[in-house]
Each structure stands twice: as C-alpha cells, then as structure tokens.
Design a protein around this motif. Sequence first.
Motif, PDB file in Angstrom:
ATOM      1  N   LYS A   1      -9.642  79.367  26.629  1.00 22.24           N
ATOM      2  CA  LYS A   1      -9.426  78.261  25.703  1.00 22.24           C
ATOM      3  C   LYS A   1      -9.657  76.907  26.377  1.00 22.24           C
ATOM      4  CE  LYS A   1      -6.018  76.474  22.429  1.00 22.24           C
ATOM      5  NZ  LYS A   1      -4.639  76.642  21.889  1.00 22.24           N
TER       6      LYS A   1
ATOM      7  N   PHE B   1     -20.216  77.989  19.585  1.00 21.85           N
ATOM      8  CA  PHE B   1     -18.759  78.083  19.430  1.00 21.85           C
ATOM      9  C   PHE B   1     -18.302  77.628  18.047  1.00 21.85           C
ATOM     10  CE2 PHE B   1     -18.891  77.723  24.183  1.00 21.85           C
ATOM     11  CZ  PHE B   1     -18.446  79.014  24.418  1.00 21.85           C
ATOM     12  N   ASP B   2     -18.982  76.618  17.496  1.00 18.19           N
ATOM     13  CA  ASP B   2     -18.646  76.186  16.135  1.00 18.19           C
ATOM     14  C   ASP B   2     -18.895  77.316  15.128  1.00 18.19           C
ATOM     15  OD1 ASP B   2     -17.868  73.706  16.977  1.00 18.19           O
ATOM     16  OD2 ASP B   2     -19.775  72.723  16.548  1.00 18.19           O
TER      17      ASP B   2
ATOM     18  N   SER C   1      -4.201  85.550  20.893  1.00 15.87           N
ATOM     19  CA  SER C   1      -4.259  84.544  21.962  1.00 15.87           C
ATOM     20  C   SER C   1      -3.161  84.833  22.978  1.00 15.87           C
ATOM     21  CB  SER C   1      -4.103  83.133  21.390  1.00 15.87           C
ATOM     22  OG  SER C   1      -2.830  82.962  20.807  1.00 15.87           O
TER      23      SER C   1
ATOM     24  N   GLU D   1     -16.169  79.964  15.517  1.00 20.74           N
ATOM     25  CA  GLU D   1     -14.911  79.584  14.876  1.00 20.74           C
ATOM     26  C   GLU D   1     -15.012  79.645  13.354  1.00 20.74           C
ATOM     27  OE1 GLU D   1     -14.022  75.741  16.598  1.00 20.74           O
ATOM     28  OE2 GLU D   1     -12.649  76.661  18.027  1.00 20.74           O
ATOM     29  N   GLU D   2     -16.223  79.395  12.836  1.00 27.75           N
ATOM     30  CA  GLU D   2     -16.417  79.382  11.388  1.00 27.75           C
ATOM     31  C   GLU D   2     -16.531  80.794  10.815  1.00 27.75           C
ATOM     32  OE1 GLU D   2     -19.746  77.854   8.123  1.00 27.75           O
ATOM     33  OE2 GLU D   2     -19.680  76.944  10.118  1.00 27.75           O
TER      34      GLU D   2
ATOM     35  N   TYR E   1     -11.605  86.517  19.529  1.00 30.17           N
ATOM     36  CA  TYR E   1     -12.222  86.424  18.200  1.00 30.17           C
ATOM     37  C   TYR E   1     -12.792  87.786  17.819  1.00 30.17           C
ATOM     38  CZ  TYR E   1     -12.036  81.310  18.331  1.00 30.17           C
ATOM     39  OH  TYR E   1     -11.617  80.007  18.383  1.00 30.17           O
TER      40      TYR E   1
ATOM     41  N   LYS F   1     -10.074  84.532  14.477  1.00 32.45           N
ATOM     42  CA  LYS F   1      -9.187  84.458  15.639  1.00 32.45           C
ATOM     43  C   LYS F   1      -8.034  85.436  15.433  1.00 32.45           C
ATOM     44  CE  LYS F   1      -6.271  81.206  18.205  1.00 32.45           C
ATOM     45  NZ  LYS F   1      -5.786  79.805  18.284  1.00 32.45           N
TER      46      LYS F   1
END
Length: 523
Positions: free
Chosen positions: A446, A466-467, A478, A470-471, A520, A475
């Motif tokens: 992270k 990475f965008d 952690s 995340e989209e 992810y 997730k």
Amino acid sequence: MRNLVEVMQTKRSVLLLFILVIAGSILRIYGIDFGYHIDEPNIVERAIAMVGGEIYQPWYNWPAQTLMFLYAGLFWIAELFTEVPNYYIIARAVSVLAGVASIIMVFLIGKTIVKSAQAGLWAALFVATSQLLVRHSHYATPDAMMTLLLLVLVYFAIRAYQEKDAKKILRWYMWSGIILGVAIATKYTAAIGIVPILIVFIIKHRKYWNTLFWVGLSAFVAHSIVNPFALFDLDLIFQQLVVEANPNRLGQDWAGQKHFINNLYYYISNTPEWIGSLLSVLAIGGGIGSVVHAVRSKSWEYIIVPGFWFAFLLGISTLGLHWTRWALPMLPLVAIMAGIAIWRLLTLISQERIRVIIGSISGAVIIVPQLVISIVFSYSDIQPSTSDRASEWLINKREEPMQVIGDVENLVLYEPYTYRPRTNKLHEFTYDEYIEQGVDFIVLRKKDLVLRKDEPEKYADELIFFDELEERGKKVHSETKPQKTILKNKTDLAVYRWLFNPKKRARTFDLYQGEPIVVYKLR
C-alpha cells in the motif's frame, strides 16, 4: 600493594566485560530465527551459488563481496556435516559475532584513549544494549560487519598515534590500510574510514610521508583479495552504483530538495531513538569535552572518535539517499563519547560507595529503554508479519489452484497456489491481460501505491494500471501492522511513559512487523 590493586581492578574489568559480552550475545541471538529480511537474499543466495561452483558473482551494489566469500566458506563447511544447512541462520550468526565483537572493540577504544577500563566498560554497556545495533546484528547484511571493521580501524589509528617506534607506527598504519580495504569491500561507505588515519597522520606523523603510501597499498591489496573481480568489472560497478545510489527512488523523502541539510537533521534527530536520549546528551558533553581536553593537554588521540563521528555524519549526509542502517557505524562512536563523559562525571565523586550507587542507578536509567526496545523488536520480528498473514489469508481463501501476482517479495504460497512477484513491473500488463493469464489476485504494498500517487507525472504509466485495478478489481483483504505500539516513539521518555502506563504496558508485546498490504480480486 599498588600492583595487587591494579591486578584486582583488571580482573574485575575483565569479569564485567565478560558479563556484557554474554548479555549482548543473548540480546543478539534472541529473534535470529525470524522469517525474512528483504536485503538478505542479495548476499546469501549468491554465496550459496558460490558453493555450487559459481565463484564469479558480478553484484557490486554494496558490494558485500567480503561477506559472499565468508558465507560461502561457512556454507561449504556446514555442508560437510549436514545435507541442507540453514544458510540464513549461519549468515546471521556472522552478524551476531560482529555485533558482539563490537562490544569488545569499544571497550578497548575507550580504555586506550583515557587509560581507564571504566570508560571502556561504560561504552561497552551502551553498545551491548543499543536497540539499532542489536537489531542489525540479526540480519545477514553488511552493516554489522562494516561497523566492527571501522571500530578495529579506529583502534589501530589510536595505537599508531600512541606508538613511538617508527617501525611499529608503520605497522599500525599498514594494518589500518588492510582493514580499510576489507571494510570497503564490505560496504562502500566504509571509505570514510580513511578519516581516523588522516587525523593521526596530520597531527603527528607528517614527517613519515611514506605511511600514507603504505596505507593505500595495503588497502588496495586487501580489497583485491576479498573482492578479486572488481578490477575487471569497473564499468559494471559504476552502473550498479548509479542504480543503488539513485536519489529519485520511489519513496525517498527529499531527493534533490536540500538533501544534505535534511539528511543531517535526519541522522542527528534520530540518534536518541537509536541509542538512547540521555546517552546522546552525554555523548555531546563527552565529544566536546574530548576536543577541549585534546587542545589543552595536546593529547590529540581524544579527537579521533569525535572527529570520525563528525566526518561520517557529514559523509553519509552528502549522499542523495538516507537509510537508518547507514548510521550504524556512528552509534559505537556515540557510545564511546558518552562512556568517557559519564566516567569523568563519576570521578568527581570522591566516596567510592556513593559513586557506585549513583553509577548503577544512572546506568540502569540510561539502558532500560534501549534494553526494552531491543527485546520488543526481536519479539516482533519472529511474529507472523503482514506478508505472512496475507499469505495465510490467501491459502485459507480457496481450495482450488489459483494464481497470485504482486510486488510483495516475501509472500509465500505453496502448491496448488502459485505466486509470481513482479516488483515495480505490474503495469507492464493490462488488467485484461492478467485475466487472460489466469491471475486471480494481485497483492500490493500500500505504501508504494500511495507514494506513486504523490508523484503522478513520474509514475503516469503505472498509475493508469492501478487506477483500472481499483476501478475494476475488488479490494478483498488488507494487512497493516499495529500502529500505536511501544516502537512508535523510541526515545527514553516515551518508553518510560509507556511502561508506567498500565493499559499500554499490558499490550507491549501486541505487535508484529511488515508493510501495509492490500489484496485485490480480479475474477
């Protein structure tokens, strides 16, 4: 009668030093069987390859060639007795021995400078319990060994200063050169070790102009023996140094932004945590007092330790990067200056019984925080780390085979699971391409993701990936190490506040190590 008193004092000093060595050894051995340190494979795996016949190892980032040959020799001996030795424990044992030997060296240096074993014992006590010195004595990395070698060099320089016979003076210089050459082959920053030699030469031995030639020759020969392929790989060494010393690495705090001043502040301000707050104050007094005493009495050997500390501080501050471990060789020098200071303060007390009581209480107050932090750090290292916990979660998540990729180097998965570490290369494939390859999960550090977002222009291509992750990804898990622990602030006052708070004290050992990790799910 006087001789009898001296003999008794010597025996008592030897006994106390022996106790400190045993205590320092226990602190350094405890926790040595932890799982993983990111820098260890660079040396250990290459040493294993050397045992298999691949003597030529063209890796010069630190360069650590000394340790590669030393480890290879020890591994070869170990393989005579067992089929599969624990290579990492053997390599870490070398660092333990280097750390323990450093305790003895600071005793000798302190004793030799002020002609008092008590000053040396104080310095040895502080080195034995310094949390940073203890912690890096666990790792199969060059820092503990380089620190020891530089201490040996300082001792030889002091002996050269105190020697009167010209032949013996030259001998001490040559030994200093040999140690310098070996130290540089262990880690490049050891080159600053030339400073104690130059101090002694400039102050006392300028008429022996040939001594520096012999120092240089001795260093060159010694370095060539323990780093035999360096002369044939000069271009490669330069290339690897450029990569290793790159000040624009991901996560560097102030690359190109007044890095010298910031580095200077970084090393000075963190010293109280690394070796103790009260001890650091004593060291300031001891350093200044040593310089004043040297000027007044012309006993110039007193400035060798503070002079080397100052030069090393300036030297590593000029570099574009900064790492905690780079400060390691400075800490024994701080301990020596503090040892001299507390020894001088205690000599002002005429009554021996009161002197012993005050000295014992002062010593305990100084070392308890470092002792606690040393033990807690070692305990935390042997607990399952964030990557261990992430690995366990992934294994428990699914029973059928799955593929995992990520930038976490020490994630451990076993068949039928597969893990492909792709450090700093995750963006070379798109999200859809990873799905086509059958990838199920992506595991990220992270911190690195956050740092990339802080420099969007520099990491534009990576952030696009990475965008999208995340989209489109989910997730699902952690891991983060506990934040509010006794290790958050390691100054003396903070440690004592923690220990005197019953609620906090009860969770002193509720901690583990590791970087924050995010998992992810792709499909």
